[in-house]
Design an enzyme around this catalytic site. Structure first.
Site, PDB file in Angstrom:
ATOM      1  N   SER A 205       0.783  -1.432  -0.393  1.00  0.00           N
ATOM      2  CA  SER A 205       0.377   0.390  -0.170  1.00  0.00           C
ATOM      3  C   SER A 205       0.761   1.524   0.014  1.00  0.00           C
ATOM      4  O   SER A 205       2.105   1.412  -0.977  1.00  0.00           O
ATOM      5  CB  SER A 205      -0.630   0.256   1.097  1.00  0.00           C
ATOM      6  OG  SER A 205      -1.828   0.609   0.849  1.00  0.00           O
ATOM      7  N   GLU A 345      -9.224  -4.768  -4.976  1.00  0.00           N
ATOM      8  CA  GLU A 345      -8.532  -3.931  -4.205  1.00  0.00           C
ATOM      9  C   GLU A 345      -9.595  -3.279  -3.444  1.00  0.00           C
ATOM     10  O   GLU A 345      -9.760  -2.121  -2.149  1.00  0.00           O
ATOM     11  CB  GLU A 345      -7.598  -2.886  -4.491  1.00  0.00           C
ATOM     12  CG  GLU A 345      -6.066  -3.912  -5.166  1.00  0.00           C
ATOM     13  CD  GLU A 345      -5.096  -3.779  -3.978  1.00  0.00           C
ATOM     14  OE1 GLU A 345      -5.086  -3.632  -3.010  1.00  0.00           O
ATOM     15  OE2 GLU A 345      -4.273  -4.271  -4.782  1.00  0.00           O
ATOM     16  N   HIS A 461      -7.478  -5.311  -0.784  1.00  0.00           N
ATOM     17  CA  HIS A 461      -6.507  -4.865  -0.322  1.00  0.00           C
ATOM     18  C   HIS A 461      -6.009  -4.730   0.892  1.00  0.00           C
ATOM     19  O   HIS A 461      -6.647  -5.523   2.615  1.00  0.00           O
ATOM     20  CB  HIS A 461      -6.495  -3.785   0.160  1.00  0.00           C
ATOM     21  CG  HIS A 461      -5.779  -2.284  -0.108  1.00  0.00           C
ATOM     22  ND1 HIS A 461      -4.753  -2.366  -0.605  1.00  0.00           N
ATOM     23  CD2 HIS A 461      -5.068  -1.945   1.129  1.00  0.00           C
ATOM     24  CE1 HIS A 461      -3.897  -1.618  -0.523  1.00  0.00           C
ATOM     25  NE2 HIS A 461      -4.550  -0.753   0.337  1.00  0.00           N
TER      26      HIS A 461
END
Length: 561
Positions: A205, A345, A461
């Site tokens: 991330s 995501e 995610h």
């Protein structure tokens, strides 16, 4: 008994000194012995300073190397973490937070020379929160694979990324913290059994975006030889702060309403902000982030409020030109890259009323769908382009009534498009291995059920990271498929750390797959699911659509993608 079996598939290790002492450049540190996932011993050193505490006059300044200490520093436990832009205070949260951890399966001594490959991991958290504590960055599984793991804290939010847009406070101090940690690794890791010539940086991330940014740093040469980017790229629009001076003054004016841009110089502004209690800075930051940061990042108006900036040219600058331009021109460290995303995501935003509000806003204001990198100033053109993008996903219907396609848009906008574009651009200069992680298991979901959303995939995610940094307390409860996925993913990562190639040879665990790198003519990628499969032309229709939009409407130069 020490067992070291070199293989593309397995390495077993064992060690035996409970409280080892290691000499660093700044002084001695003592660690402790822990058990790995496979019950092997390994050494843990936690809370080693790699910089002076960034407090007082050093607040909002680039990090300074640490002073030497006498005696032996106790590095057996650490709860240090940087100030979190999060509603509650967590244990150990402090401005004095620039510490790192080293985990190693072997230490050199007078009878053995040890030189293992090294993974330096940068945590994520939207540049707002996150830490390197062992509870979040669990080394247990990686310690069975013959590598050294290093992770660290870096300043977050206002304290790490405030900028006045000039030399008074150029910004990017959080990234400069990261770079100083990498320099510490070069100076010290050999004493922990690591090879400074075989360092790979990795992250997820915002940590993955940070890895991409470290590729661009002018002083990054010789600090690492490979990069792993899980679900993040500095080409994402949320990584770039486009109006930093505005928010520097906004923070101050929330604390003292008499401060504004007309009556307070930037020098006076920074002097004031260095005197404010850090708890007050955190409190004000939370108010601003709740109102501005996430909404504007998701609405594509601008990036997160406090993140990367383009600095004025000066000694010590980290980034002085756009990320897009540096990748396009080849002005970056041309190391092999392991990069990819999860299958959906955008599911991270599929909770509660936030998604509904966001999609309704997009439908009412389609110009917000357009990435700010396009620099489309004319609102009518912006609305048309936004409608074209929406229609690509929904077939001329609203996003609000098509949540599956809407999540695909969010996935592509924040992660898919920038990651793919970086892979395409970087592949001109070195090997790039791209993946899509699509395995949906209890370990990744943390036991939460998957909500069925028509038109959307299931893996959101961060799910892939939970197969790398694995807890050992409940490992007997992990399903057979989860364990298989864990073994495969950790092997792919550690193969890359060792060989700069995730599949350097055929291996039964990896189904004898050889994963080809991206080229200028071909875009192969590895689908990591219940099986492994190489496919081609990942998200090609989406990438073609955006290429057409940028060509027709974008006003150059681009900064992100």
């Amino acid at each position: 008994m020490l067992m070291l079996i070199s293989s593309l598939c397995i390495i077993g290790l064992a060690v035996a000194d409970n409280n080892p002492i290691v000499q660093t450049v700044n002084g001695k540190v003592v660690g402790k012995t822990l058990k790995s996932y496979s019950e092997n011993d390994f050494y843990a050193f936690q809370g080693i300073p790699f910089a002076e505490p960034p407090v007082g006059d050093l607040r909002f300044q680039p990090p300074q190397p640490p002073k030497k200490w006498e005696g032996v520093l106790d590095s057996r436990n650490s709860n240090k973490e940087c100030i979190q832009i999060y509603p509650t205070y967590s244990t150990g949260e402090s401005e004095d937070c620039l510490y790192l951890n080293v985990y190693t399966p072997l230490l050199p001594n007078e009878n053995q020379n040890v030189s293992l490959p090294v993974l330096v991991f940068i945590h994520g958290g939207a540049f707002l929160y996150g830490n390197g504590k062992i509870d979040d960055c669990k080394p247990y599984k990686l310690m069975d694979y013959g590598i050294v793991l290093v992770n660290f804290q870096y300043r977050l939010g206002v304290l790490g990324f405030l900028s006045t847009g000039d030399l008074e406070c150029p910004g990017n101090n959080g990234l400069k913290d990261q770079q100083l940690a990498l320099k510490w690794v070069q100076a010290n890791i050999q004493n922990f059994g690591g090879d400074p010539m075989r360092v790979t940086i990795g992250g997820q991330s915002a940590g993955a975006a940070s890895v991409g940014l470290q590729l661009l740093g002018p002083n990054s040469e010789d600090l690492f030889r490979g990069a792993i980017q899980a679900s993040g790229s500095p080409l994402a629009s949320w990584t770039l702060q486009r109006n930093p001076s505005k928010y520097a003054y906004l923070i101050a004016s929330h604390i003292d309403p008499t401060i504004n841009e007309t009556n307070t110089s930037k020098k006076e502004l920074m002097k004031f902000l260095r005197t404010v209690d850090v708890s007050r800075i955190k409190e004000v930051s939370l108010k601003i982030f709740r109102k501005d940061s996430i909404a504007k990042a998701l609405n594509n108006e601008e990036g997160f409020v406090f993140t990367t900036v383009i600095e004025p040219v000066h000694d010590g600058a980290f980034l002085t030109e756009t990320v897009f331009n540096k990748f396009e021109s080849g002005d970056f460290q041309p190391v092999p890259i392991f990069i990819g995303i999860t299958s959906e995501e955008g599911r991270s935003f599929a909770h509660g009323s936030t998604l509904d509000e966001l999609l309704e806003n997009y439908d009412s204001n389609p110009e917000l769908i357009v990435t700010p990198s396009a620099h489309i100033i004319n609102k009518d053109i912006g609305r048309k382009v936004g409608q074209d993008i929406r229609n690509f996903y929904t077939g001329n219907e609203t996003l609000s009534e098509n949540k599956g396609p809407a999540l695909k848009f969010l996935s592509d906008a924040g992660f898919g498009r920038p990651n793919i574009k970086q892979a395409q651009m970087a592949s001109k200069y070195n090997d790039v291995y791209f993946y899509e992680f699509g395995y949906s298991g209890d370990l990744g979901r943390q036991g939460q059920p998957v909500e069925y959303i028509p038109g959307a995939y299931s893996v959101q995610h961060t799910e892939d990271l939970r197969y790398i940094f694995v807890d050992i307390e409940n490992k007997e409860e992990y399903s057979e498929k989860d364990v298989l996925t864990m073994d495969r993913l950790v092997l792919l990562w550690t193969n890359f750390v060792k060989f700069l190639n995730p599949t350097p040879g055929r291996c039964e665990l990896l189904q004898n797959v050889i994963w080809p790198s991206v080229s200028q003519d071909s875009f192969p990628y590895l689908v990591i699911n219940e099986t492994l499969e190489v496919k081609y032309d990942f998200k090609k229709p989406m990438m073609n659509e955006y290429a057409k939009i940028f060509e027709l409407y974008a006003i150059p130069p681009l900064d992100t993608y």
